[in-house]
Write a protein that holds these residues in place. Sequence first.
Motif, PDB file in Angstrom:
ATOM      1  N   GLY A 129       5.714  -5.443 -69.614  1.00 31.13           N
ATOM      2  CA  GLY A 129       5.864  -4.004 -69.533  1.00 31.13           C
ATOM      3  C   GLY A 129       7.291  -3.510 -69.672  1.00 31.13           C
ATOM      4  N   ASP A 130       8.250  -4.385 -69.437  1.00 35.13           N
ATOM      5  CA  ASP A 130       9.654  -3.986 -69.487  1.00 35.13           C
ATOM      6  C   ASP A 130      10.344  -4.490 -70.758  1.00 35.13           C
ATOM      7  OD1 ASP A 130      11.817  -2.614 -68.433  1.00 35.13           O
ATOM      8  OD2 ASP A 130      12.602  -4.371 -67.390  1.00 35.13           O
ATOM      9  N   ARG A 131       9.581  -4.545 -71.852  1.00 39.17           N
ATOM     10  CA  ARG A 131      10.150  -4.929 -73.145  1.00 39.17           C
ATOM     11  C   ARG A 131       9.895  -3.805 -74.144  1.00 39.17           C
ATOM     12  NH1 ARG A 131       8.807 -10.501 -75.076  1.00 39.17           N
ATOM     13  NH2 ARG A 131      10.125  -9.799 -76.765  1.00 39.17           N
ATOM     14  N   PRO A 132      10.788  -2.796 -74.167  1.00 34.15           N
ATOM     15  CA  PRO A 132      10.544  -1.618 -75.009  1.00 34.15           C
ATOM     16  C   PRO A 132      10.396  -1.924 -76.490  1.00 34.15           C
ATOM     17  CG  PRO A 132      12.622  -1.401 -73.788  1.00 34.15           C
ATOM     18  CD  PRO A 132      11.986  -2.689 -73.377  1.00 34.15           C
ATOM     19  N   ARG A 133      11.156  -2.882 -77.022  1.00 30.04           N
ATOM     20  CA  ARG A 133      11.031  -3.181 -78.458  1.00 30.04           C
ATOM     21  C   ARG A 133       9.669  -3.773 -78.779  1.00 30.04           C
ATOM     22  NH1 ARG A 133      15.580  -6.559 -80.926  1.00 30.04           N
ATOM     23  NH2 ARG A 133      14.411  -6.035 -82.785  1.00 30.04           N
ATOM     24  N   LEU A 134       9.176  -4.643 -77.915  1.00 32.21           N
ATOM     25  CA  LEU A 134       7.864  -5.244 -78.138  1.00 32.21           C
ATOM     26  C   LEU A 134       6.774  -4.179 -78.002  1.00 32.21           C
ATOM     27  CD1 LEU A 134       6.169  -7.725 -78.723  1.00 32.21           C
ATOM     28  CD2 LEU A 134       6.233  -8.259 -76.269  1.00 32.21           C
ATOM     29  N   ARG A 135       6.897  -3.341 -77.007  1.00 32.74           N
ATOM     30  CA  ARG A 135       5.912  -2.274 -76.838  1.00 32.74           C
ATOM     31  C   ARG A 135       5.933  -1.329 -78.036  1.00 32.74           C
ATOM     32  NH1 ARG A 135       5.994   0.310 -71.133  1.00 32.74           N
ATOM     33  NH2 ARG A 135       4.217   1.292 -72.128  1.00 32.74           N
ATOM     34  N   ASN A 136       7.108  -1.017 -78.544  1.00 36.05           N
ATOM     35  CA  ASN A 136       7.217  -0.170 -79.731  1.00 36.05           C
ATOM     36  C   ASN A 136       6.575  -0.836 -80.946  1.00 36.05           C
ATOM     37  OD1 ASN A 136       8.269   2.198 -81.195  1.00 36.05           O
ATOM     38  ND2 ASN A 136       9.511   0.651 -82.222  1.00 36.05           N
ATOM     39  N   PHE A 137       6.706  -2.150 -81.041  1.00 44.31           N
ATOM     40  CA  PHE A 137       6.085  -2.903 -82.141  1.00 44.31           C
ATOM     41  C   PHE A 137       4.575  -2.651 -82.160  1.00 44.31           C
ATOM     42  CE2 PHE A 137       3.792  -6.931 -83.015  1.00 44.31           C
ATOM     43  CZ  PHE A 137       3.986  -6.990 -84.386  1.00 44.31           C
ATOM     44  N   TYR A 138       3.917  -2.799 -81.011  1.00 44.81           N
ATOM     45  CA  TYR A 138       2.464  -2.577 -80.955  1.00 44.81           C
ATOM     46  C   TYR A 138       2.121  -1.114 -81.211  1.00 44.81           C
ATOM     47  CZ  TYR A 138       1.904  -7.338 -79.291  1.00 44.81           C
ATOM     48  OH  TYR A 138       1.912  -8.695 -79.207  1.00 44.81           O
ATOM     49  N   GLU A 139       2.869  -0.209 -80.618  1.00 46.36           N
ATOM     50  CA  GLU A 139       2.587   1.210 -80.799  1.00 46.36           C
ATOM     51  C   GLU A 139       2.829   1.647 -82.241  1.00 46.36           C
ATOM     52  OE1 GLU A 139       4.744   3.270 -77.678  1.00 46.36           O
ATOM     53  OE2 GLU A 139       3.716   2.062 -76.147  1.00 46.36           O
ATOM     54  N   SER A 140       3.841   1.082 -82.905  1.00 42.32           N
ATOM     55  CA  SER A 140       4.106   1.458 -84.300  1.00 42.32           C
ATOM     56  C   SER A 140       3.004   0.976 -85.231  1.00 42.32           C
ATOM     57  CB  SER A 140       5.469   0.917 -84.751  1.00 42.32           C
ATOM     58  OG  SER A 140       5.443  -0.495 -84.862  1.00 42.32           O
ATOM     59  N   PHE A 141       2.276  -0.051 -84.819  1.00 44.83           N
ATOM     60  CA  PHE A 141       1.146  -0.525 -85.608  1.00 44.83           C
ATOM     61  C   PHE A 141      -0.065   0.392 -85.423  1.00 44.83           C
ATOM     62  CE2 PHE A 141      -2.672  -3.101 -86.291  1.00 44.83           C
ATOM     63  CZ  PHE A 141      -2.419  -3.618 -87.548  1.00 44.83           C
ATOM     64  N   GLY A 142      -0.142   1.037 -84.271  1.00 46.22           N
ATOM     65  CA  GLY A 142      -1.283   1.900 -83.986  1.00 46.22           C
ATOM     66  C   GLY A 142      -2.041   1.542 -82.719  1.00 46.22           C
ATOM     67  N   PHE A 143      -1.555   0.558 -81.977  1.00 42.79           N
ATOM     68  CA  PHE A 143      -2.180   0.222 -80.703  1.00 42.79           C
ATOM     69  C   PHE A 143      -1.973   1.377 -79.734  1.00 42.79           C
ATOM     70  CE2 PHE A 143      -2.286  -4.035 -82.301  1.00 42.79           C
ATOM     71  CZ  PHE A 143      -3.267  -4.692 -81.577  1.00 42.79           C
ATOM     72  N   TYR A 144      -2.982   1.620 -78.915  1.00 46.66           N
ATOM     73  CA  TYR A 144      -2.907   2.647 -77.882  1.00 46.66           C
ATOM     74  C   TYR A 144      -2.518   2.004 -76.558  1.00 46.66           C
ATOM     75  CZ  TYR A 144      -5.504   5.515 -81.163  1.00 46.66           C
ATOM     76  OH  TYR A 144      -5.898   6.208 -82.277  1.00 46.66           O
ATOM     77  N   PHE A 145      -1.511   2.588 -75.905  1.00 52.87           N
ATOM     78  CA  PHE A 145      -1.118   2.137 -74.581  1.00 52.87           C
ATOM     79  C   PHE A 145      -2.202   2.555 -73.600  1.00 52.87           C
ATOM     80  CE2 PHE A 145       0.953   3.321 -70.527  1.00 52.87           C
ATOM     81  CZ  PHE A 145       1.363   2.057 -70.131  1.00 52.87           C
ATOM     82  N   ILE A 146      -2.710   1.613 -72.819  1.00 51.35           N
ATOM     83  CA  ILE A 146      -3.758   1.895 -71.844  1.00 51.35           C
ATOM     84  C   ILE A 146      -3.149   2.106 -70.462  1.00 51.35           C
ATOM     85  CG2 ILE A 146      -5.848   1.018 -70.707  1.00 51.35           C
ATOM     86  CD1 ILE A 146      -6.108   1.854 -73.722  1.00 51.35           C
ATOM     87  N   ASP A 147      -2.413   1.114 -69.985  1.00 49.27           N
ATOM     88  CA  ASP A 147      -1.780   1.228 -68.682  1.00 49.27           C
ATOM     89  C   ASP A 147      -0.812   0.068 -68.479  1.00 49.27           C
ATOM     90  OD1 ASP A 147      -3.368  -1.005 -68.047  1.00 49.27           O
ATOM     91  OD2 ASP A 147      -4.735   0.113 -66.772  1.00 49.27           O
ATOM     92  N   ARG A 148      -0.202   0.112 -67.351  1.00 44.76           N
ATOM     93  CA  ARG A 148       0.727  -0.937 -66.944  1.00 44.76           C
ATOM     94  C   ARG A 148       0.307  -1.384 -65.554  1.00 44.76           C
ATOM     95  NH1 ARG A 148       7.196  -0.003 -67.800  1.00 44.76           N
ATOM     96  NH2 ARG A 148       7.849  -1.928 -66.796  1.00 44.76           N
ATOM     97  N   LYS A 149       0.126  -2.685 -65.386  1.00 41.38           N
ATOM     98  CA  LYS A 149      -0.317  -3.192 -64.096  1.00 41.38           C
ATOM     99  C   LYS A 149       0.293  -4.568 -63.852  1.00 41.38           C
ATOM    100  CE  LYS A 149      -4.705  -4.944 -64.117  1.00 41.38           C
ATOM    101  NZ  LYS A 149      -6.148  -4.899 -64.175  1.00 41.38           N
ATOM    102  N   THR A 150       0.342  -4.955 -62.602  1.00 42.58           N
ATOM    103  CA  THR A 150       0.856  -6.267 -62.245  1.00 42.58           C
ATOM    104  C   THR A 150      -0.317  -7.230 -62.156  1.00 42.58           C
ATOM    105  OG1 THR A 150       2.680  -5.270 -61.043  1.00 42.58           O
ATOM    106  CG2 THR A 150       2.183  -7.564 -60.547  1.00 42.58           C
ATOM    107  N   VAL A 151      -0.214  -8.335 -62.901  1.00 37.05           N
ATOM    108  CA  VAL A 151      -1.251  -9.358 -62.915  1.00 37.05           C
ATOM    109  C   VAL A 151      -0.581 -10.685 -62.553  1.00 37.05           C
ATOM    110  CG1 VAL A 151      -2.953 -10.565 -64.308  1.00 37.05           C
ATOM    111  CG2 VAL A 151      -2.546  -8.127 -64.696  1.00 37.05           C
ATOM    112  N   GLU A 152      -0.928 -11.198 -61.387  1.00 37.17           N
ATOM    113  CA  GLU A 152      -0.348 -12.451 -60.895  1.00 37.17           C
ATOM    114  C   GLU A 152       1.176 -12.434 -61.001  1.00 37.17           C
ATOM    115  OE1 GLU A 152      -2.294 -15.857 -62.620  1.00 37.17           O
ATOM    116  OE2 GLU A 152      -4.166 -15.413 -61.567  1.00 37.17           O
ATOM    117  N   GLY A 153       1.786 -11.328 -60.597  1.00 36.48           N
ATOM    118  CA  GLY A 153       3.237 -11.195 -60.607  1.00 36.48           C
ATOM    119  C   GLY A 153       3.837 -10.818 -61.946  1.00 36.48           C
ATOM    120  N   PHE A 154       3.013 -10.675 -62.971  1.00 39.48           N
ATOM    121  CA  PHE A 154       3.473 -10.341 -64.316  1.00 39.48           C
ATOM    122  C   PHE A 154       3.303  -8.845 -64.549  1.00 39.48           C
ATOM    123  CE2 PHE A 154       2.487  -9.847 -68.911  1.00 39.48           C
ATOM    124  CZ  PHE A 154       3.659 -10.356 -69.442  1.00 39.48           C
TER     125      PHE A 154
END
Length: 164
Positions: A129-154
């Motif tokens: 969740g704290d990698r803006p360039r990677l998140r932008n990569f998915y969003e620039s392709f057309g992926f929709y951001f759903i949410d941000r949550k902690t999973v097993e400390g991640f």
Amino acid sequence: MPYTLIKSSNPEDFVLVHRFLMQAIQRLRAAGIPLWEPEDVSVDALVKAYGTHSLYLVMDNEKTIGGVFVLEEDALFWPEIVTNDSFFFHKLVIGDDFITKGIGHRVLDALVELAKSHGKHWLRCDCHGDRPRLRNFYESFGFYFIDRKTVEGFDAARYEYPCL
């Protein structure tokens, strides 16, 4: 140029993808970007996390240039998805010798086509969740951001892409 995804049938492919993942860890650490720990991407850890039948190789003609794990269910990151209408992908990686501008989106195109060919309505993934360039990569392709949550400390940012 389109890239293809070939389902792995050779246990040695895990060794190759492990090598690509280690390259990614070293490359990103050198840039000050945390990723996984080496023990998280050992062959044993990959098999334990994803099983032996989920590895797809990213191919450029006859050459393996990367890998990705594709699952039909993901109870860890997507426990609320109980239908069989999605593919979930993890640890998409391209080897250092093959990284070129734009290859990532072409590999995502191949993942979408794979999902469609299996009648899936959604392609879903998570990333740090704290990698803006990677998140932008998915969003620039057309992926929709759903949410941000902690999973097993991640800290996971979850994304989905409609395929059908």
